[in-house]
Design an enzyme around this catalytic site. Sequence first.
Site, PDB file in Angstrom:
ATOM      1  N   ASP A  98      -7.503   5.207   3.909  1.00  0.00           N
ATOM      2  CA  ASP A  98      -7.521   4.535   2.613  1.00  0.00           C
ATOM      3  C   ASP A  98      -7.389   5.683   1.621  1.00  0.00           C
ATOM      4  O   ASP A  98      -8.343   6.456   1.434  1.00  0.00           O
ATOM      5  CB  ASP A  98      -8.840   3.786   2.395  1.00  0.00           C
ATOM      6  CG  ASP A  98      -8.845   3.055   1.057  1.00  0.00           C
ATOM      7  OD1 ASP A  98      -8.396   3.661   0.056  1.00  0.00           O
ATOM      8  OD2 ASP A  98      -9.281   1.895   0.998  1.00  0.00           O
ATOM      9  N   HIS A  99      -6.221   5.815   1.002  1.00  0.00           N
ATOM     10  CA  HIS A  99      -5.981   7.060   0.265  1.00  0.00           C
ATOM     11  C   HIS A  99      -6.920   7.217  -0.946  1.00  0.00           C
ATOM     12  O   HIS A  99      -7.090   8.317  -1.446  1.00  0.00           O
ATOM     13  CB  HIS A  99      -4.505   7.223  -0.122  1.00  0.00           C
ATOM     14  CG  HIS A  99      -4.069   6.402  -1.292  1.00  0.00           C
ATOM     15  ND1 HIS A  99      -3.727   5.089  -1.195  1.00  0.00           N
ATOM     16  CD2 HIS A  99      -3.913   6.713  -2.600  1.00  0.00           C
ATOM     17  CE1 HIS A  99      -3.390   4.627  -2.380  1.00  0.00           C
ATOM     18  NE2 HIS A  99      -3.479   5.599  -3.267  1.00  0.00           N
ATOM     19  N   HIS A 114      -9.093  -0.492  -1.248  1.00  0.00           N
ATOM     20  CA  HIS A 114      -9.447   0.513  -2.258  1.00  0.00           C
ATOM     21  C   HIS A 114     -10.651   0.092  -3.106  1.00  0.00           C
ATOM     22  O   HIS A 114     -11.599   0.847  -3.290  1.00  0.00           O
ATOM     23  CB  HIS A 114      -8.268   0.776  -3.204  1.00  0.00           C
ATOM     24  CG  HIS A 114      -6.984   1.091  -2.496  1.00  0.00           C
ATOM     25  ND1 HIS A 114      -6.944   1.840  -1.351  1.00  0.00           N
ATOM     26  CD2 HIS A 114      -5.690   0.791  -2.777  1.00  0.00           C
ATOM     27  CE1 HIS A 114      -5.682   1.967  -0.954  1.00  0.00           C
ATOM     28  NE2 HIS A 114      -4.903   1.337  -1.802  1.00  0.00           N
TER      29      HIS A 114
HETATM   30  P1  NDP Z   1       9.025   2.180   4.808  1.00  0.00           P
HETATM   31  O1  NDP Z   1       9.352   0.752   4.546  1.00  0.00           O
HETATM   32  O2  NDP Z   1       9.762   3.226   4.056  1.00  0.00           O
HETATM   33  O3  NDP Z   1       9.208   2.371   6.388  1.00  0.00           O
HETATM   34  C1  NDP Z   1       8.963   3.601   7.060  1.00  0.00           C
HETATM   35  C2  NDP Z   1       9.930   3.702   8.215  1.00  0.00           C
HETATM   36  O4  NDP Z   1       9.596   2.735   9.202  1.00  0.00           O
HETATM   37  C3  NDP Z   1      11.365   3.424   7.826  1.00  0.00           C
HETATM   38  O5  NDP Z   1      11.994   4.569   7.332  1.00  0.00           O
HETATM   39  C4  NDP Z   1      11.951   2.963   9.118  1.00  0.00           C
HETATM   40  O6  NDP Z   1      12.292   4.090   9.931  1.00  0.00           O
HETATM   41  C5  NDP Z   1      10.809   2.270   9.808  1.00  0.00           C
HETATM   42  N1  NDP Z   1      10.889   0.816   9.590  1.00  0.00           N
HETATM   43  C6  NDP Z   1      11.124   0.154   8.428  1.00  0.00           C
HETATM   44  N2  NDP Z   1      11.119  -1.174   8.618  1.00  0.00           N
HETATM   45  C7  NDP Z   1      10.858  -1.363   9.923  1.00  0.00           C
HETATM   46  C8  NDP Z   1      10.723  -2.509  10.734  1.00  0.00           C
HETATM   47  N3  NDP Z   1      10.838  -3.740  10.227  1.00  0.00           N
HETATM   48  N4  NDP Z   1      10.459  -2.333  12.040  1.00  0.00           N
HETATM   49  C9  NDP Z   1      10.341  -1.109  12.552  1.00  0.00           C
HETATM   50  N5  NDP Z   1      10.473   0.024  11.821  1.00  0.00           N
HETATM   51  C10 NDP Z   1      10.721  -0.094  10.533  1.00  0.00           C
HETATM   52  O7  NDP Z   1       7.453   2.354   4.671  1.00  0.00           O
HETATM   53  P2  NDP Z   1       6.658   3.394   3.784  1.00  0.00           P
HETATM   54  O8  NDP Z   1       7.055   4.768   4.180  1.00  0.00           O
HETATM   55  O9  NDP Z   1       6.698   2.976   2.385  1.00  0.00           O
HETATM   56  O10 NDP Z   1       5.166   3.099   4.284  1.00  0.00           O
HETATM   57  C11 NDP Z   1       4.730   3.434   5.570  1.00  0.00           C
HETATM   58  C12 NDP Z   1       3.329   2.901   5.777  1.00  0.00           C
HETATM   59  O11 NDP Z   1       2.482   3.438   4.792  1.00  0.00           O
HETATM   60  C13 NDP Z   1       3.227   1.379   5.643  1.00  0.00           C
HETATM   61  O12 NDP Z   1       2.261   0.924   6.539  1.00  0.00           O
HETATM   62  C14 NDP Z   1       2.755   1.192   4.208  1.00  0.00           C
HETATM   63  O13 NDP Z   1       2.029  -0.010   4.050  1.00  0.00           O
HETATM   64  C15 NDP Z   1       1.844   2.405   4.043  1.00  0.00           C
HETATM   65  N6  NDP Z   1       1.697   2.828   2.654  1.00  0.00           N
HETATM   66  C16 NDP Z   1       2.790   3.189   1.927  1.00  0.00           C
HETATM   67  C17 NDP Z   1       2.655   3.594   0.612  1.00  0.00           C
HETATM   68  C18 NDP Z   1       3.836   4.024  -0.178  1.00  0.00           C
HETATM   69  O14 NDP Z   1       3.622   4.406  -1.341  1.00  0.00           O
HETATM   70  N7  NDP Z   1       5.039   4.005   0.363  1.00  0.00           N
HETATM   71  C19 NDP Z   1       1.319   3.637  -0.048  1.00  0.00           C
HETATM   72  C20 NDP Z   1       0.239   3.286   0.830  1.00  0.00           C
HETATM   73  C21 NDP Z   1       0.446   2.898   2.128  1.00  0.00           C
HETATM   74  P3  NDP Z   1      13.419   4.031  11.063  1.00  0.00           P
HETATM   75  O15 NDP Z   1      14.403   2.960  10.669  1.00  0.00           O
HETATM   76  O16 NDP Z   1      13.996   5.400  11.035  1.00  0.00           O
HETATM   77  O17 NDP Z   1      12.677   3.717  12.299  1.00  0.00           O
HETATM   78  C1  BG6 Z   2      -1.279   1.275  -2.552  1.00  0.00           C
HETATM   79  C2  BG6 Z   2      -0.786  -0.106  -2.872  1.00  0.00           C
HETATM   80  O1  BG6 Z   2      -2.177   1.234  -1.479  1.00  0.00           O
HETATM   81  O2  BG6 Z   2      -1.957   1.796  -3.689  1.00  0.00           O
HETATM   82  C3  BG6 Z   2       0.118  -0.084  -4.092  1.00  0.00           C
HETATM   83  O3  BG6 Z   2      -0.059  -0.609  -1.759  1.00  0.00           O
HETATM   84  C4  BG6 Z   2      -0.576   0.556  -5.259  1.00  0.00           C
HETATM   85  O4  BG6 Z   2       0.524  -1.407  -4.446  1.00  0.00           O
HETATM   86  C5  BG6 Z   2      -1.137   1.910  -4.849  1.00  0.00           C
HETATM   87  O5  BG6 Z   2       0.367   0.726  -6.307  1.00  0.00           O
HETATM   88  C6  BG6 Z   2      -2.005   2.479  -5.961  1.00  0.00           C
HETATM   89  O6  BG6 Z   2      -2.365   3.789  -5.639  1.00  0.00           O
HETATM   90  P1  BG6 Z   2      -2.705   4.836  -6.790  1.00  0.00           P
HETATM   91  O7  BG6 Z   2      -3.123   6.057  -6.035  1.00  0.00           O
HETATM   92  O8  BG6 Z   2      -1.441   5.014  -7.580  1.00  0.00           O
HETATM   93  O9  BG6 Z   2      -3.785   4.224  -7.608  1.00  0.00           O
END
Ligand code: NDP
Ligand code: BG6
Length: 514
Positions: A203-204, A266
């Site tokens: 949980d960041h 959070h």
């Molecule tokens: P992405 O949607 O960018 O997906 C990450 C990678 O997973 C993709 O580059 C792809 O890689 C693979 N992927 C995407 N969709 C699918 C699918 N349907 N099935 C299998 N593989 C898939 O995610 P994020 O990087 O944004 O987030 C990653 C994790 O971190 C998630 O659980 C998200 O909830 C969590 N998170 C993200 C935040 C953010 O700011 N982005 C903030 C907090 C939490 P490839 O095609 O190369 O396999």
């Molecule tokens: C993520 C949520 O966990 O936290 C986002 O998925 C949200 O929707 C984000 O924007 C907020 O994080 P921060 O650090 O910018 O307050």
Amino acid sequence: MSPDIDEARHPFLKGLSKHRGAPPTVVVIFGASGDLTARKLVPAIFNLGVDNLLPGEFHLIGFGRKPIADEDFRVMMDEAIAEHSRRPLNKEIWERVRQNMSYHSGGYDEAAAFDSLAEKINQIEKDLGRDMQRMFYVSTPPSVFEPIIENLGSSGMAQAHVHTKLASKVVIEKPFGRDLESARELNKVINGVFEEPQVYRIDHYLGKETVQDLLVQRFSNSIFEPLWNREYIDCVQITVAESLGVGSRGGYYDTSGALRDMIQNHTMQLVALTAMEPPVSLDPESIRDEKVKVIKAIQPLKLDVDGGDVVRARYTNGLVKGEPVKGYAEEQGIPEDSSTETYAAMRLAINNWRWQGVPFYIRSGKRMARRASEIAIQFKRPPGILFSEGDKFNVAANTMVISIQPDEGVTIVMNSKIPGLETRTQPVKMHFRYSTTFGSNTPEAYERLILDAMVGDSTLFIRGDETEASWKLVTPVLEDWEQCGVHGLKEYTAGSWGPLESERLLWERGHQWR
Ligand code: NDP
Ligand code: BG6
């Protein structure tokens, strides 16, 4: 094989920990072509390198379905650092991390891809002549969390090294399930492969400096703790407000909503840290035991559209910081029949010795007036004997506001005499600002969390029973909302502080949002 760091062979990385040393480590990021890796994870690793906090031998392997050549992955990460690091690219340091980076392609449910990943890691260890700790960072959409964990188990990579006992651990991103049942199921899958001490649920918010400081503020100052209870505190208000909308994440967000995205994790962590009892020590289990205890003491929420403990709403078009913005229903990727909330507020009752009768009001929303996360502790008014004019009592309640972000700090509001020949009072503010005292370039949450996971400190990660306790509280609300659809879903104008209905939660107890 010896786990010791060979300082002579790796002068740059020698003794990389200033305070705590992580053993030689291979980090594998699943979903490494994604947004989080580029925006947060790799910039955090780079900054740990700058601070001399990476272990002596450090390898990073990206894993994903698309084939990406090693050098192309390195170039992608060069760009990520240039764009997202809090400090500018230091070529010398980055090059030393970069040369030990590679990419491994394969399906998340493909056993052979995990066998070949295991071979790759074995080869790295053979070349170095020592065992490495293996840290698997699951940064994919949750639909593939379970196959990844299962394949880590069946490929043998989840086990610690037999002789050196160097660990294997897994870091899991949010969302951790969608409700109590799916969180339990995910915990079952994880605990079928990894022992709980090997599991780091992220949980960041717990990596944020100000959130960590909450424990220090509460338990290292003797002036606050004696007042921190139902005798002196009237109510607690926790706000996690964002001015951003859902942006390009509409597809994901519409399946989640504010309760799952922000409140269950959070915001609930902020409640737990504010309300928990002092832990017997600072070891991870003592702190997490206290957090679980207090979450379990929160009473089930009363569900009633017009008079219950919860309010949900979504934004309509409006002005944010003077700019016109669309309503949620018009955002990209939102289905016409969506009933997803972008705002949720709750009135919590914590039924324990310390807090009985003190309401905790919590709210979180997108497209609110400004970005502001804060915890406001509102104290009871002093007796209204002095400083009143007629029947009007002239002294404001004291408040302590812990500002998590932005403008991190603590403000105490107290009453003071207005200079002059009459005795008149006015609330005044005493400020502590992090940026003034400590400077502004503090580590990002992910730096602290990645370092802690490497070192093996799970204090700032969520334990399995903790996430289940929090889901247990919010799942009946989610089920109720699902049944009601749009009935009971209120609206608020983008750029406001949320729907009028959320004021009711406070008015009913004689309070108002700060
Ligand atoms: P992405 O949607 O960018 O997906 C990450 C990678 O997973 C993709 O580059 C792809 O890689 C693979 N992927 C995407 N969709 C699918 C699918 N349907 N099935 C299998 N593989 C898939 O995610 P994020 O990087 O944004 O987030 C990653 C994790 O971190 C998630 O659980 C998200 O909830 C969590 N998170 C993200 C935040 C953010 O700011 N982005 C903030 C907090 C939490 P490839 O095609 O190369 O396999
Ligand atoms: C993520 C949520 O966990 O936290 C986002 O998925 C949200 O929707 C984000 O924007 C907020 O994080 P921060 O650090 O910018 O307050």
